[in-house]
Write a protein that holds these residues in place. Structure first.
Motif, short mmCIF file in Angstrom:
data_model
loop_
_atom_site.label_atom_id
_atom_site.label_comp_id
_atom_site.label_asym_id
_atom_site.label_seq_id
_atom_site.Cartn_x
_atom_site.Cartn_y
_atom_site.Cartn_z
N GLU A 134 -40.32 -12.21 133.92
CA GLU A 134 -41.00 -10.94 134.13
C GLU A 134 -41.22 -10.66 135.61
O GLU A 134 -41.13 -9.53 136.07
N ARG A 137 -37.95 -9.71 137.22
CA ARG A 137 -37.44 -8.42 136.78
C ARG A 137 -37.81 -7.29 137.75
O ARG A 137 -37.08 -6.31 137.88
N LYS A 326 -45.50 -3.22 132.39
CA LYS A 326 -45.21 -4.29 133.34
C LYS A 326 -46.16 -5.46 133.08
O LYS A 326 -47.22 -5.29 132.48
N PRO A 327 -45.79 -6.66 133.54
CA PRO A 327 -46.57 -7.86 133.22
C PRO A 327 -47.80 -8.03 134.11
O PRO A 327 -47.85 -8.93 134.94
#
Length: 353
Positions: A134, A137, A326-327
């Motif tokens: 993540e 990314r 989003k993380p």
């Protein structure tokens, strides 16, 4: 015998021709918004590039480097776009000035008062980039391949043109801060203004700012002690400010030997940069003191009052990222857990409130 010699010579000529055919020179432009006076840019020339060149020895690949620093190709905050679009193959990308595109990478700037150990933070962030898809990314969504070379920033200071003895002294004062660090001023009564190292000196000199949030090893080359001689060690903490990235389309098309060499360069830069940084921190404070700066350190009570007086910017930041898909929360928890496991004692447990 003559026939044997002729055969050997022919074989040698053929081998030489084959090596020549395999030999390749790759043109790489590397960009940085800051000038080489800053340590992370200096080590790109002194560490990253020589390491890549050394790693390529015997591979048949050589690199023709074009170094574009100090805004010659892209200004601070513009390097990501320059690399993304292929104007430079490689760049020192300052994540703190890419709040929209690299928001998860800014986790440290939303969690102040956690640790003053820049080396530990940078090692952790590069490790998280390897382990956490993540986190990677964010770079890949912008057509970038993260190469490491995490830029750790030493413990941030408050430098002002007035003495700071209590939080009340900050009320109404204009304080420049980089990107998300503006949030650290919430609750103090100060007016936070977004800025960066390339403009701090002139803005302090002309009265645009009354002070800045900055770190010692950048304050010295920027001579900020001349215009902000009151240095207050608040204990904001060390930070992760970005690293080296390559244009992903370009990187993916390169031979494995070059890809590996670039990654090796990233590891070497992180290690050598932080050795240099650790040695320079105390020297920088002494240089400022020798040039007339007054350096004070706040009490634990002052630090706690500042930290507790802030809204939980980390939780707000994480929730916003979660809402964008989003993380946010997962990165916040992973970072804080890793810092506690490394021995850090946060003044405030941002992820647990």
């Amino acid at each position: 015998m003559k026939r044997l010699m002729s055969t050997l010579m022919a074989t040698a000529v053929l081998a030489g021709a084959t090596l020549a055919a395999k030999a390749e020179t790759v043109n790489i432009t590397v960009a940085a918004g800051h000038p080489p006076v800053f340590r992370w840019v200096k080590h790109t020339s002194q560490t990253f590039i020589p390491t890549v060149n050394k790693a390529l020895e015997g591979s048949g690949i050589s690199v023709n480097w074009s170094e574009q620093y100090g805004g010659s190709l892209a200004k601070v905050g513009g390097v990501l776009e320059a690399v993304e679009e292929g104007l430079a193959e490689v760049g020192l990308v300052s994540s703190l000035f890419e709040a929209a595109k690299l928001s998860p990478q800014n986790v440290t700037y939303f969690t102040p008062f956690v640790s003053s150990n820049a080396t530990a933070i940078s090692e952790l962030m590069d490790k998280l980039h390897i382990e956490n898809k993540e986190l990677r990314r964010s770079w890949e969504d912008n057509n970038l391949e993260y190469l490491g070379a995490a830029i750790g920033i030493d413990d941030y200071l408050l430098m002002t043109n007035f003495p700071v003895k209590s939080l009340d002294d900050l009320k109404g004062k204009k304080i420049g801060a980089p990107g998300p660090a503006v949030n650290w001023l919430k609750g103090t009564g100060a007016v936070g203004v977004s800025g960066n190292l390339t403009t701090y000196y002139n803005e302090l000199k002309t009265g645009v700012y009354d002070g800045v949030i900055v770190f010692a090893t950048a304050a010295v080359p920027g001579k900020l002690y001349e215009v902000a001689p009151y240095v207050t060690k608040v204990g904001f903490g060390a930070q992760y400010a970005g690293g080296i990235a390559a244009n992903k389309d370009w990187f993916d098309a390169q031979p494995e030997a070059l890809q590996n060499a670039l990654r090796r360069g990233g590891v070497a830069q992180r290690e050598e940069y932080h050795k240099d940084l650790e040695a320079a921190i105390s020297a920088s404070l002494e240089t400022m003191r020798a040039n007339g700066a007054t350096i004070t350190e706040v009490s634990p009570e002052f630090r706690m009052k500042w930290a507790k007086g802030m809204e939980n910017v980390a939780k707000n930041w994480a929730a916003q990222l979660d809402g964008e898909g989003k993380p946010g929360s997962s990165i916040l928890s992973a970072y804080m857990d890793a810092m506690r496991q490394s021995g850090a004692t946060p003044v405030r447990e941002w992820d647990k409130e």
